[in-house]
Scaffold this active site. Sequence first.
Site, PDB file in Angstrom:
ATOM      1  N   GLU A 141       1.050  -1.406  -0.080  1.00 15.57           N
ATOM      2  CA  GLU A 141       0.279   0.371  -0.066  1.00 15.57           C
ATOM      3  C   GLU A 141       0.598   1.453   0.118  1.00 15.57           C
ATOM      4  OE1 GLU A 141      -3.545  -0.307   2.571  1.00 15.57           O
ATOM      5  OE2 GLU A 141      -2.417  -1.667   3.046  1.00 15.57           O
ATOM      6  N   HIS A 257      -8.811   9.381   4.748  1.00 17.55           N
ATOM      7  CA  HIS A 257      -8.636   8.314   3.626  1.00 17.55           C
ATOM      8  C   HIS A 257      -9.312   8.984   2.963  1.00 17.55           C
ATOM      9  CE1 HIS A 257      -8.488   3.822   2.226  1.00 17.55           C
ATOM     10  NE2 HIS A 257      -8.085   4.161   2.953  1.00 17.55           N
ATOM     11  N   ARG A 303      -1.379   8.404   1.725  1.00 17.20           N
ATOM     12  CA  ARG A 303      -2.591   9.425   1.940  1.00 17.20           C
ATOM     13  C   ARG A 303      -3.220  10.818   2.187  1.00 17.20           C
ATOM     14  NH1 ARG A 303      -5.130   4.265   6.325  1.00 17.20           N
ATOM     15  NH2 ARG A 303      -4.648   2.611   4.476  1.00 17.20           N
ATOM     16  N   HIS A 362     -10.072   8.803   9.557  1.00 13.53           N
ATOM     17  CA  HIS A 362      -9.909   6.742   9.672  1.00 13.53           C
ATOM     18  C   HIS A 362      -9.353   6.882  10.425  1.00 13.53           C
ATOM     19  CE1 HIS A 362      -8.903   3.656   7.651  1.00 13.53           C
ATOM     20  NE2 HIS A 362      -8.063   3.369   8.025  1.00 13.53           N
ATOM     21  N   ARG A 397       0.446   8.508   9.508  1.00 14.32           N
ATOM     22  CA  ARG A 397       0.316   6.460   8.898  1.00 14.32           C
ATOM     23  C   ARG A 397       0.696   6.376   8.430  1.00 14.32           C
ATOM     24  NH1 ARG A 397      -4.290   2.469  10.346  1.00 14.32           N
ATOM     25  NH2 ARG A 397      -4.477   3.777   8.548  1.00 14.32           N
TER      26      ARG A 397
HETATM   27  C1  LIG Z   1     -12.431   0.164   7.939  1.00 11.38           C
HETATM   28  C2  LIG Z   1     -11.262   0.098   8.737  1.00 11.38           C
HETATM   29  C3  LIG Z   1     -10.407  -0.431   8.096  1.00 11.38           C
HETATM   30  C4  LIG Z   1      -9.041  -0.890   8.349  1.00 11.38           C
HETATM   31  N1  LIG Z   1      -8.275  -0.985   8.233  1.00 11.38           N
HETATM   32  C5  LIG Z   1      -7.128  -1.521   8.493  1.00 11.38           C
HETATM   33  C6  LIG Z   1      -5.481  -2.634   7.695  1.00 11.38           C
HETATM   34  O1  LIG Z   1      -6.289  -2.770   6.563  1.00 11.38           O
HETATM   35  N2  LIG Z   1      -4.744  -2.113   8.089  1.00 11.38           N
HETATM   36  C7  LIG Z   1      -4.423  -1.939   9.484  1.00 11.38           C
HETATM   37  O2  LIG Z   1      -3.188  -2.185  10.203  1.00 11.38           O
HETATM   38  N3  LIG Z   1      -5.084  -0.879  10.163  1.00 11.38           N
HETATM   39  C8  LIG Z   1      -6.743  -0.729   9.229  1.00 11.38           C
HETATM   40  N4  LIG Z   1      -7.306   0.498  10.516  1.00 11.38           N
HETATM   41  C9  LIG Z   1      -7.057   0.971  11.659  1.00 11.38           C
HETATM   42  C10 LIG Z   1      -6.895  -0.418  12.565  1.00 11.38           C
HETATM   43  O3  LIG Z   1      -8.120  -1.035  12.594  1.00 11.38           O
HETATM   44  C11 LIG Z   1      -7.301   0.334  13.691  1.00 11.38           C
HETATM   45  O4  LIG Z   1      -6.311   1.669  14.337  1.00 11.38           O
HETATM   46  C12 LIG Z   1      -6.951  -0.532  14.703  1.00 11.38           C
HETATM   47  O5  LIG Z   1      -7.958  -1.823  14.844  1.00 11.38           O
HETATM   48  C13 LIG Z   1      -7.728   0.372  16.552  1.00 11.38           C
HETATM   49  O6  LIG Z   1      -7.555  -0.944  17.371  1.00 11.38           O
HETATM   50  P1  LIG Z   1      -8.067  -0.859  19.032  1.00 11.38           P
HETATM   51  O7  LIG Z   1      -7.937  -2.411  19.177  1.00 11.38           O
HETATM   52  O8  LIG Z   1      -7.019   0.224  19.291  1.00 11.38           O
HETATM   53  O9  LIG Z   1      -9.266  -0.465  18.878  1.00 11.38           O
HETATM   54  P2  LIG Z   1     -10.799  -0.758  18.130  1.00 11.38           P
HETATM   55  O10 LIG Z   1     -10.319  -1.791  17.557  1.00 11.38           O
HETATM   56  O11 LIG Z   1     -11.254   0.399  17.867  1.00 11.38           O
HETATM   57  O12 LIG Z   1     -11.596  -1.233  20.057  1.00 11.38           O
HETATM   58  C14 LIG Z   1     -12.061  -0.406  20.720  1.00 11.38           C
HETATM   59  C15 LIG Z   1     -12.267  -1.295  21.684  1.00 11.38           C
HETATM   60  O13 LIG Z   1     -13.041  -0.544  22.709  1.00 11.38           O
HETATM   61  C16 LIG Z   1     -13.908  -0.637  23.553  1.00 11.38           C
HETATM   62  N5  LIG Z   1     -15.020   0.568  23.628  1.00 11.38           N
HETATM   63  C17 LIG Z   1     -14.745   1.512  23.362  1.00 11.38           C
HETATM   64  N6  LIG Z   1     -15.085   2.644  23.984  1.00 11.38           N
HETATM   65  C18 LIG Z   1     -15.739   1.689  25.303  1.00 11.38           C
HETATM   66  C19 LIG Z   1     -16.260   2.610  26.516  1.00 11.38           C
HETATM   67  N7  LIG Z   1     -16.764   3.540  26.772  1.00 11.38           N
HETATM   68  N8  LIG Z   1     -16.373   1.215  27.318  1.00 11.38           N
HETATM   69  C20 LIG Z   1     -16.317   0.333  26.995  1.00 11.38           C
HETATM   70  N9  LIG Z   1     -15.847  -0.506  26.163  1.00 11.38           N
HETATM   71  C21 LIG Z   1     -15.135   1.203  25.124  1.00 11.38           C
HETATM   72  C22 LIG Z   1     -14.712  -1.143  21.909  1.00 11.38           C
HETATM   73  O14 LIG Z   1     -16.208  -1.459  22.827  1.00 11.38           O
HETATM   74  C23 LIG Z   1     -13.823  -2.001  21.138  1.00 11.38           C
HETATM   75  O15 LIG Z   1     -13.637  -3.416  21.248  1.00 11.38           O
HETATM   76  C24 LIG Z   1      -9.029   0.018   9.521  1.00 11.38           C
HETATM   77  C25 LIG Z   1     -10.174   0.710  10.109  1.00 11.38           C
HETATM   78  C26 LIG Z   1     -10.887   1.368   9.657  1.00 11.38           C
HETATM   79  C27 LIG Z   1     -12.100   2.537  10.784  1.00 11.38           C
END
Ligand SMILES: Cc1cc2nc3c(=O)[nH]c(=O)nc-3n(C[C@H](O)[C@H](O)[C@H](O)COP(=O)(O)OP(=O)(O)OC[C@H]3O[C@@H](n4cnc5c(N)ncnc54)[C@H](O)[C@@H]3O)c2cc1C
Length: 547
Positions: A141, A257, A303, A362, A397
């Site tokens: 990418e 994005h 991006r 994004h 990023r």
């Molecule tokens: C559509 C999309 C496509 C993407 N594609 C890619 C990719 O191909 N490769 C890549 O590296 N990155 C990608 N990203 C970015 C990546 O997915 C995210 O940055 C990453 O998954 C974030 O992980 P995280 O565990 O920090 O948070 P998240 O995966 O967002 O998890 C957050 C968690 O916290 C919980 N939470 C939030 N608030 C509360 C609350 N008040 N009380 C209790 N629980 C709460 C939620 O329920 C969730 O379970 C993409 C993002 C999106 C939106």
Amino acid sequence: MSLKRTIAGTMQATLDTRRYLTNFDSRRISHILTDVLVIGSGVAGMRAAIEAARFGEVVLLCKDEFGESATRYAQGGIAAARDDGPDAQRHFEDTLRAGAGVNRPEVVRKLVDDGPARVAELIEWGIQLDRVGAGLALTKEGGHSVHRIVHALGDQTGRELVRTLRERVGEDPNIRVFEYCFLIDFVTEDGICRGAISHHPTHGHQLIWARRTILASGGCGQIWRETTNPPGSTGDGIAAAFRAGAKLCNMELMQFHPTTLYVAGAGRTLISEAVRGEGAYLVDKQGRRFLFDHHKDGELAPRDVVSRAIHEHLTKTRSNAVYLDTRHLKNFAERFPGIERLCRDFQIDTTKDLIPVRPSAHYLIGGVDVDIDTATSVDGLLCCGEASCTDVHGANRMASNSLLEGLVFGRVAGLRAGRESRDANGKSPVSTVVNVIPASTRTPLDVADIRNSLRSVMWRNAGIVRTESRLKETCEILGFWGHYVLDKTFDARAGWELQNELTVAWAVATSARKRNHSIGVHFRKDCKKATPEDFFDVILVRGDHIS
Ligand SMILES: Cc1cc2nc3c(=O)[nH]c(=O)nc-3n(C[C@H](O)[C@H](O)[C@H](O)COP(=O)(O)OP(=O)(O)OC[C@H]3O[C@@H](n4cnc5c(N)ncnc54)[C@H](O)[C@@H]3O)c2cc1C
């Protein structure tokens, strides 16, 4: 110790945030005790929980179904070097280049060096990555100099990653998962985090006492009208950490994005950058590949460049969308089954039609300020994943580095929290905590209406192109809304989410004013482009404001 490059700002006033959003009395609600509390069931939270559970008991809290998260929707894949030698060095250099050279080198080094081991571990845990013959299928990418991104189920890497981690968490007797349990606030005593106050629709308010707490609640894309993020990305954890006294860092650095599906009535579903990586063109309504007017790499420019070029093109040509041309790609449906299905649902045939797209909010690069070991500025509170700011991404990023970030720094947070909670003597402290908020005397409000207005203002004034006058106006509007949103006491999720979104939106707009230059994803039309030497970390603590 914080590694940050701070600015000495003059702090003059404040957004009117209270310490806690809710009334509670510890003598009247149920208590839960654990060694480590993890907030979030995305990649970072699950990886942290797995590690911490090696040392003791873990409670994993998530506000929706277990596993619902931004992680679940990831399409492109996980970037990881093939080895921890020369390939890791190339990954290191690419990440710094994409980040405009202002990433923390030691944090990037940790990310890329740990990458191969984290992917190998996932394979051992049963993740089904796409393969070509005996080897892993790798894609490329924007920003990557070589093919190094592993993926699963074509374009549904997140789904497979969540399945794998969920199974691992589910098999661990030391982890208790609390679904549909909303983090309202972190409980602190003498500035030390003791756990959290949460709300469950059946069990009501609960106090969860923990020796160490790990925040992994993801980003805040929902504060913008156009976003790829799922409905849960409302910045709750970041706002709660801020109320508890944690420093926020570089909140203005939001990555937009370039390509989300733009069909009236459809959600803004992401069309992965891997589609351009595999050769799709971006064209305007005349069919012209206009990106080469902006960058020599055309569709594979970084991006931020692509998003701004589209924004500029749409403004200049008064159009609503530009188009992805996939008609010449062989095997599109096999390589991107999810995207193909989505297009078909809207009667777009990817072998004959163009896909209308435009940019959306994004990925939050900024977040809760942490050091390389994921410690925040509040004792007892760690943070990892998208909610944190490790400075690993610099000012931009690189694609597919964030799932890797969640795996690498989720593990770091779990290890640290697990060890520290094991070494802490005695039982988790339980004390009497009472919070009483005076009843609001101001007008009642329509939560949904304010939320829609907030998202529109942020898109218009704090989106892809920013100016001081628009940002100042945004801070004033948010401050005004704050008077009658933040003085209320809600008893359900929608109200708390609105209060969190308002707080986080204010932090973004205030930080965007403080960063009075353009760099990476932050584009100020009224300011000069910064060199890496001009860069500083914009740090906010509760009580900050610029007038
Ligand atoms: C559509 C999309 C496509 C993407 N594609 C890619 C990719 O191909 N490769 C890549 O590296 N990155 C990608 N990203 C970015 C990546 O997915 C995210 O940055 C990453 O998954 C974030 O992980 P995280 O565990 O920090 O948070 P998240 O995966 O967002 O998890 C957050 C968690 O916290 C919980 N939470 C939030 N608030 C509360 C609350 N008040 N009380 C209790 N629980 C709460 C939620 O329920 C969730 O379970 C993409 C993002 C999106 C939106």
